[in-house]
Write a protein that holds these residues in place. Structure first.
Motif, PDB file in Angstrom:
ATOM      1  N   GLY A   3       0.779  -1.228   0.000  1.00  0.00           N
ATOM      2  CA  GLY A   3       0.000   0.000   0.000  1.00  0.00           C
ATOM      3  C   GLY A   3       0.809   1.275   0.000  1.00  0.00           C
ATOM      4  O   GLY A   3       0.279   2.339   0.251  1.00  0.00           O
ATOM      5  N   ARG A   4       2.096   1.198  -0.258  1.00  0.00           N
ATOM      6  CA  ARG A   4       2.877   2.434  -0.382  1.00  0.00           C
ATOM      7  C   ARG A   4       3.937   2.227  -1.449  1.00  0.00           C
ATOM      8  O   ARG A   4       4.357   1.097  -1.734  1.00  0.00           O
ATOM      9  N   THR A   5       4.382   3.324  -2.024  1.00  0.00           N
ATOM     10  CA  THR A   5       5.397   3.258  -3.059  1.00  0.00           C
ATOM     11  C   THR A   5       6.769   3.045  -2.432  1.00  0.00           C
ATOM     12  O   THR A   5       7.109   3.679  -1.435  1.00  0.00           O
ATOM     13  N   GLU A   6       7.535   2.136  -3.007  1.00  0.00           N
ATOM     14  CA  GLU A   6       8.876   1.891  -2.491  1.00  0.00           C
ATOM     15  C   GLU A   6       9.740   3.128  -2.687  1.00  0.00           C
ATOM     16  O   GLU A   6       9.720   3.768  -3.743  1.00  0.00           O
ATOM     17  N   ILE A   7      10.477   3.482  -1.653  1.00  0.00           N
ATOM     18  CA  ILE A   7      11.305   4.686  -1.696  1.00  0.00           C
ATOM     19  C   ILE A   7      12.539   4.439  -2.550  1.00  0.00           C
ATOM     20  O   ILE A   7      13.244   3.448  -2.385  1.00  0.00           O
ATOM     21  N   VAL A   8      12.785   5.346  -3.486  1.00  0.00           N
ATOM     22  CA  VAL A   8      13.961   5.259  -4.349  1.00  0.00           C
ATOM     23  C   VAL A   8      14.957   6.312  -3.904  1.00  0.00           C
ATOM     24  O   VAL A   8      14.599   7.484  -3.727  1.00  0.00           O
TER      25      VAL A   8
ATOM     26  N   ILE B  99      19.975  -8.181   7.509  1.00  0.00           N
ATOM     27  CA  ILE B  99      20.349  -6.794   7.219  1.00  0.00           C
ATOM     28  C   ILE B  99      21.832  -6.704   6.900  1.00  0.00           C
ATOM     29  O   ILE B  99      22.239  -6.030   5.948  1.00  0.00           O
ATOM     30  N   GLY B 100      22.659  -7.376   7.697  1.00  0.00           N
ATOM     31  CA  GLY B 100      24.104  -7.314   7.468  1.00  0.00           C
ATOM     32  C   GLY B 100      24.502  -7.804   6.102  1.00  0.00           C
ATOM     33  O   GLY B 100      25.330  -7.179   5.416  1.00  0.00           O
ATOM     34  N   SER B 101      23.927  -8.906   5.650  1.00  0.00           N
ATOM     35  CA  SER B 101      24.311  -9.454   4.351  1.00  0.00           C
ATOM     36  C   SER B 101      23.876  -8.544   3.207  1.00  0.00           C
ATOM     37  O   SER B 101      24.599  -8.377   2.218  1.00  0.00           O
ATOM     38  N   GLU B 102      22.694  -7.916   3.337  1.00  0.00           N
ATOM     39  CA  GLU B 102      22.261  -6.988   2.297  1.00  0.00           C
ATOM     40  C   GLU B 102      23.107  -5.717   2.325  1.00  0.00           C
ATOM     41  O   GLU B 102      23.401  -5.139   1.258  1.00  0.00           O
ATOM     42  N   LEU B 103      23.519  -5.263   3.504  1.00  0.00           N
ATOM     43  CA  LEU B 103      24.462  -4.149   3.580  1.00  0.00           C
ATOM     44  C   LEU B 103      25.739  -4.466   2.806  1.00  0.00           C
ATOM     45  O   LEU B 103      26.240  -3.647   2.027  1.00  0.00           O
ATOM     46  N   VAL B 104      26.263  -5.682   3.028  1.00  0.00           N
ATOM     47  CA  VAL B 104      27.495  -6.086   2.344  1.00  0.00           C
ATOM     48  C   VAL B 104      27.283  -6.090   0.834  1.00  0.00           C
ATOM     49  O   VAL B 104      28.138  -5.597   0.076  1.00  0.00           O
ATOM     50  N   ARG B 105      26.164  -6.634   0.359  1.00  0.00           N
ATOM     51  CA  ARG B 105      25.901  -6.687  -1.087  1.00  0.00           C
ATOM     52  C   ARG B 105      25.883  -5.292  -1.695  1.00  0.00           C
ATOM     53  O   ARG B 105      26.426  -5.063  -2.784  1.00  0.00           O
TER      54      ARG B 105
ATOM     55  N   ARG C  78      17.266   4.068  12.735  1.00  0.00           N
ATOM     56  CA  ARG C  78      16.187   3.281  13.341  1.00  0.00           C
ATOM     57  C   ARG C  78      15.110   2.990  12.301  1.00  0.00           C
ATOM     58  O   ARG C  78      14.647   3.890  11.603  1.00  0.00           O
ATOM     59  N   PHE C  79      14.717   1.721  12.184  1.00  0.00           N
ATOM     60  CA  PHE C  79      13.579   1.384  11.320  1.00  0.00           C
ATOM     61  C   PHE C  79      12.826   0.195  11.898  1.00  0.00           C
ATOM     62  O   PHE C  79      13.200  -0.372  12.915  1.00  0.00           O
ATOM     63  N   GLY C  80      11.727  -0.189  11.217  1.00  0.00           N
ATOM     64  CA  GLY C  80      10.820  -1.203  11.744  1.00  0.00           C
ATOM     65  C   GLY C  80      11.098  -2.591  11.218  1.00  0.00           C
ATOM     66  O   GLY C  80      12.238  -2.956  10.919  1.00  0.00           O
ATOM     67  N   ASN C  81      10.036  -3.382  11.084  1.00  0.00           N
ATOM     68  CA  ASN C  81      10.173  -4.762  10.638  1.00  0.00           C
ATOM     69  C   ASN C  81      10.620  -4.818   9.190  1.00  0.00           C
ATOM     70  O   ASN C  81      10.251  -3.967   8.382  1.00  0.00           O
ATOM     71  N   VAL C  82      11.399  -5.839   8.875  1.00  0.00           N
ATOM     72  CA  VAL C  82      11.934  -5.989   7.530  1.00  0.00           C
ATOM     73  C   VAL C  82      11.331  -7.242   6.903  1.00  0.00           C
ATOM     74  O   VAL C  82      11.473  -8.351   7.441  1.00  0.00           O
TER      75      VAL C  82
ATOM     76  N   TYR D 154       5.274  -1.545  11.229  1.00  0.00           N
ATOM     77  CA  TYR D 154       5.884  -0.874  10.083  1.00  0.00           C
ATOM     78  C   TYR D 154       6.709  -1.906   9.314  1.00  0.00           C
ATOM     79  O   TYR D 154       7.386  -2.744   9.919  1.00  0.00           O
ATOM     80  N   PHE D 155       6.665  -1.820   7.975  1.00  0.00           N
ATOM     81  CA  PHE D 155       7.406  -2.781   7.169  1.00  0.00           C
ATOM     82  C   PHE D 155       8.214  -2.086   6.089  1.00  0.00           C
ATOM     83  O   PHE D 155       7.796  -1.068   5.527  1.00  0.00           O
ATOM     84  N   MET D 156       9.367  -2.672   5.810  1.00  0.00           N
ATOM     85  CA  MET D 156      10.188  -2.283   4.664  1.00  0.00           C
ATOM     86  C   MET D 156      10.750  -3.558   4.058  1.00  0.00           C
ATOM     87  O   MET D 156      10.858  -4.577   4.735  1.00  0.00           O
ATOM     88  N   THR D 157      11.107  -3.489   2.785  1.00  0.00           N
ATOM     89  CA  THR D 157      11.847  -4.603   2.201  1.00  0.00           C
ATOM     90  C   THR D 157      13.309  -4.495   2.637  1.00  0.00           C
ATOM     91  O   THR D 157      13.785  -3.407   2.998  1.00  0.00           O
ATOM     92  N   ILE D 158      14.023  -5.608   2.600  1.00  0.00           N
ATOM     93  CA  ILE D 158      15.428  -5.589   3.022  1.00  0.00           C
ATOM     94  C   ILE D 158      16.256  -4.631   2.159  1.00  0.00           C
ATOM     95  O   ILE D 158      16.969  -3.778   2.695  1.00  0.00           O
ATOM     96  N   PRO D 159      16.196  -4.739   0.814  1.00  0.00           N
ATOM     97  CA  PRO D 159      16.999  -3.799   0.010  1.00  0.00           C
ATOM     98  C   PRO D 159      16.622  -2.344   0.244  1.00  0.00           C
ATOM     99  O   PRO D 159      17.484  -1.470   0.293  1.00  0.00           O
ATOM    100  N   GLU D 160      15.315  -2.059   0.396  1.00  0.00           N
ATOM    101  CA  GLU D 160      14.873  -0.684   0.628  1.00  0.00           C
ATOM    102  C   GLU D 160      15.414  -0.157   1.945  1.00  0.00           C
ATOM    103  O   GLU D 160      15.916   0.972   2.022  1.00  0.00           O
ATOM    104  N   ALA D 161      15.343  -0.972   2.990  1.00  0.00           N
ATOM    105  CA  ALA D 161      15.844  -0.551   4.298  1.00  0.00           C
ATOM    106  C   ALA D 161      17.335  -0.250   4.244  1.00  0.00           C
ATOM    107  O   ALA D 161      17.806   0.763   4.774  1.00  0.00           O
TER     108      ALA D 161
END
Length: 647
Positions: free
Chosen positions: A272-277, A301-307, A452-456, A487-494
């Motif tokens: 229900g919301r647009t992914e932030i670019v 989160i750590g592995s996506e940070l590394v990528r 700080r962010f919410g659930n991934v 609150y939700f975000m995708t891993i790459p978006e977060a």
């Protein structure tokens, strides 16, 4: 010898033969067949015309196109080659013999016959390969075939139908098309049955014809989230699973038969919301040429940070984690994807201050992303000392090592559960935030930033994988409370926002001790999330899969908050984040309390640990589930309201 090497000269010779036959047939029609041999110089004329056609075919490369995939551009090339050959022959005939014995009717007939002879076999071959002769009446019900409806009278739908017909193993049979604008046409012989809101009637009609549709494939161009939600709702009500045709660049969805397979609609597409670019230029400037260290690198989160960090060309990337398995998998992936990168992998627990100090001393990281944490609320609630050792003492160890060895930037990954916490995990993360804020104020060399962010969505142990497992086993899907929201975000978006906000806020000025809070729009009701996931599996909530409510767990709130009321300060929503006002604890008092906290943890004194945690986080108030479940409608409305800074 490759098949194409043999096919091209054969195709060329066949085209030349067609040209000769068309030329002679035109004479036969004009002069009658029996008189053709008596036409003066007929053999020489035919040979000359065929030679001119051969040159024209070479110029237009008519023999290079695949008969199996012949299309309108190839038909146009054949027409151009035909016209050029006839025009050149006509001009040559008039120059040589003033057109003697070359009636204009022969030339016109030759053009038509030659084009028909060139195009006809190609079209017939393609129809034969694609089964076009059989699709008007006989439908083969092969085992494993998926009978699908397509939503959208679009070029994507056309390409999908063509691809399924060309496939040697036809996994799909497109039995109809739905479109809200076009209701009386067909595409590739597939009928348009009506609009999306008529899907129930269409499915019932096809069922009476013994065609059992199992899937709706979305071929509309870029449907928004509201449209996708409507599509999924209607398809599920009709008993259909919903998939969508991926972008043509998504080669991972090309199946073994060469067909671009429809992919499942992902739950993130229905939030229900647009992914932030985000703008990556500032991130690239932050990372490029630096030594970067990530703690908890093997986690979600750590592995996506590394990528994502690896894409910005750091001079060295140091991966640290205490899980051998996770570290091995990440190390292998990053080395394969970025073979040029200087990667160092270290097994390190942030609880081990000496080991952590040695790693920092060896590699001298300029930027540190601290993602190591214990994050599962019920587990940490049952093991408070372990949560304190990792989340509080581990953060202090990492921050102190960064300060000691001259790290320029230290970024701590925090959670919305740190705001007015009702559980040990949230309180421990708030204590870690407080420590980073306190030393950021006094540090002359290192900047300490907290994000700080919410659930991934999809992170290890999150609600989405749990729901997926329950759906696969037939349910029930367990939800703690019908009104619980997150609150939700995708891993790459977060992670993109973590990097972007870090790069941006470092340039905002000398202000210290602030917390960057990622904007996640409106929170999502977990019950809605569960229902959507059941629908995406092609099942009906409450009918095919039951949803049961098990009650809030110890320490769990019905809604999370992103800010303490005293924190809210500055908005950067265009950039996807908000700056929270610092709430600074005296550094000396903080260090003394943490020393006592560590001693209590080492002594396994859980009561003392919790008491000291409350000294650091006075707003920590454990609440039993029975009290949390009695939130009134006003609080629920507050939880569902958009998160925006106060004026």
């Amino acid at each position: 010898m490759p098949r194409t090497v043999l096919w091209r000269p054969l195709s060329f010779l066949l085209d030349c033969a067609v040209a000769a036959i068309a030329f002679l047939a035109a004479y036969g029609i004009v002069f009658r067949i029996e008189f053709v041999p008596s036409v003066p110089g007929i053999a020489e004329k035919t040979l000359m015309f065929t030679a001119i056609c051969a040159v024209s075919f070479i110029l237009f490369a008519t023999h290079r196109g695949s008969w199996r995939f012949v299309s309108l551009p190839e038909m146009m090339n054949l027409g151009k080659a035909t016209v050029l050959a006839v025009v050149v022959y006509t001009a040559g005939a008039f120059l040589v013999s003033r057109g003697s014995n070359v009636p204009r009717s022969v030339l016109i007939l030759t053009s038509f016959l030659m084009f028909a002879g060139l195009a006809g076999p190609r079209i017939m071959y393609r129809l034969a390969v694609e089964g076009g002769f059989l699709r008007r009446g006989i439908r083969k019900h092969a085992a494993g075939t998926r009978y699908v409806l397509i939503l959208g009278y679009t070029s994507e739908a056309d390409a999908f139908i063509r691809a399924t017909r060309r496939s040697p193993v036809n996994q799909f049979d497109v039995v109809g098309i739905l479109d809200d604008r076009i209701t009386s046409q067909s595409m590739q012989g597939v009928r348009v049955y009506g609009r999306l809101d008529e899907i129930d009637a269409v499915v019932a009609r096809l069922k009476r014809q013994r065609v059992h549709v199992s899937e709706l494939v979305v071929a509309e161009s870029r449907p928004d989230r509201q449209r996708l939600i409507e599509i999924v709702d209607r398809a599920t009500a009709a008993g259909l699973r919903t998939t969508r045709i991926p972008d043509q660049m998504e080669m991972s969805h090309v199946g073994p038969t060469g067909v671009l397979e429809p992919r499942p609609i992902e739950i993130r597409e229905l939030l229900g919301r647009t992914e932030i670019v985000t703008d990556v230029s500032s991130v690239a400037d932050l990372i490029r040429g630096k030594v970067v260290l990530v703690t908890g690198a093997g986690g979600s989160i750590g592995s996506e940070l590394v990528r994502q960090i690896a894409q910005f060309d750091p001079s060295r990337l140091v991966l640290t984690d205490n899980s051998e398995h996770n570290t091995y998998l990440l190390d292998t992936e990053i080395r394969d994807s970025f073979p040029h990168l200087d990667i160092v992998t270290q097994l390190v627990s942030v609880r081990d201050a000496l080991r952590l100090d040695a790693v920092f001393a060896t590699h001298r990281p300029q930027i540190v992303f601290h993602a190591a944490a214990l994050k599962h609320v019920p587990i940490v609630e049952d093991n408070p000392i372990e949560g304190i050792k990792t989340n509080v003492i581990g953060t202090r160890n990492a921050a102190d090592a960064a300060l000691k060895h001259g790290t320029a930037i230290f970024v701590m990954i925090s959670t919305d559960k740190a705001v007015n916490p009702t559980n040990i995990m949230g309180a421990s993360k708030r204590a870690a935030e407080a420590y980073c804020q306190a030393i950021d104020v006094t540090s002359a060399t290192t900047r300490f930033k907290t994000v700080r962010f919410g659930n991934v969505l999809g992170s290890n142990g999150s609600v989405v994988p749990r729901f997926q497992e329950q759906i696969l086993t037939g349910g029930p899907v367990t939800v703690t409370h019908p009104q619980i929201v997150r609150y939700f975000m995708t891993i790459p978006e977060a992670v993109r926002l973590v990097l972007h906000a870090t790069a941006k806020t470092l340039d905002t000025g000398p202000e210290r001790g602030t917390i960057t809070v990622l904007d996640m729009g409106k929170p999502v009701r977990i019950l809605d999330l569960a229902e959507r996931m059941i629908q995406l599996a092609g099942l009906r909530p409450g009918i095919d899969i039951e949803i049961s409510f098990i009650g809030p767990r110890q320490g769990e709130k019905l809604y999370e908050e992103l800010f303490d009321p005293s924190e809210l300060k500055d908005s950067h929503l265009d950039d996807g984040y908000v700056i929270a006002l610092p709430r600074i604890i005296d550094g000396t008092l903080m260090k003394r309390t943490l020393n006592n906290l560590q001693k209590a943890a080492e002594a396994e004194d859980a009561g003392r640990v919790i008491d000291l945690l409350r000294h650091i986080v006075p707003e920590y108030q454990p609440a039993p589930p029975s009290q949390q479940a009695r939130l009134d409608d006003a609080n629920i409305d507050r939880a569902l309201a958009p998160v925006r800074p106060a004026e």
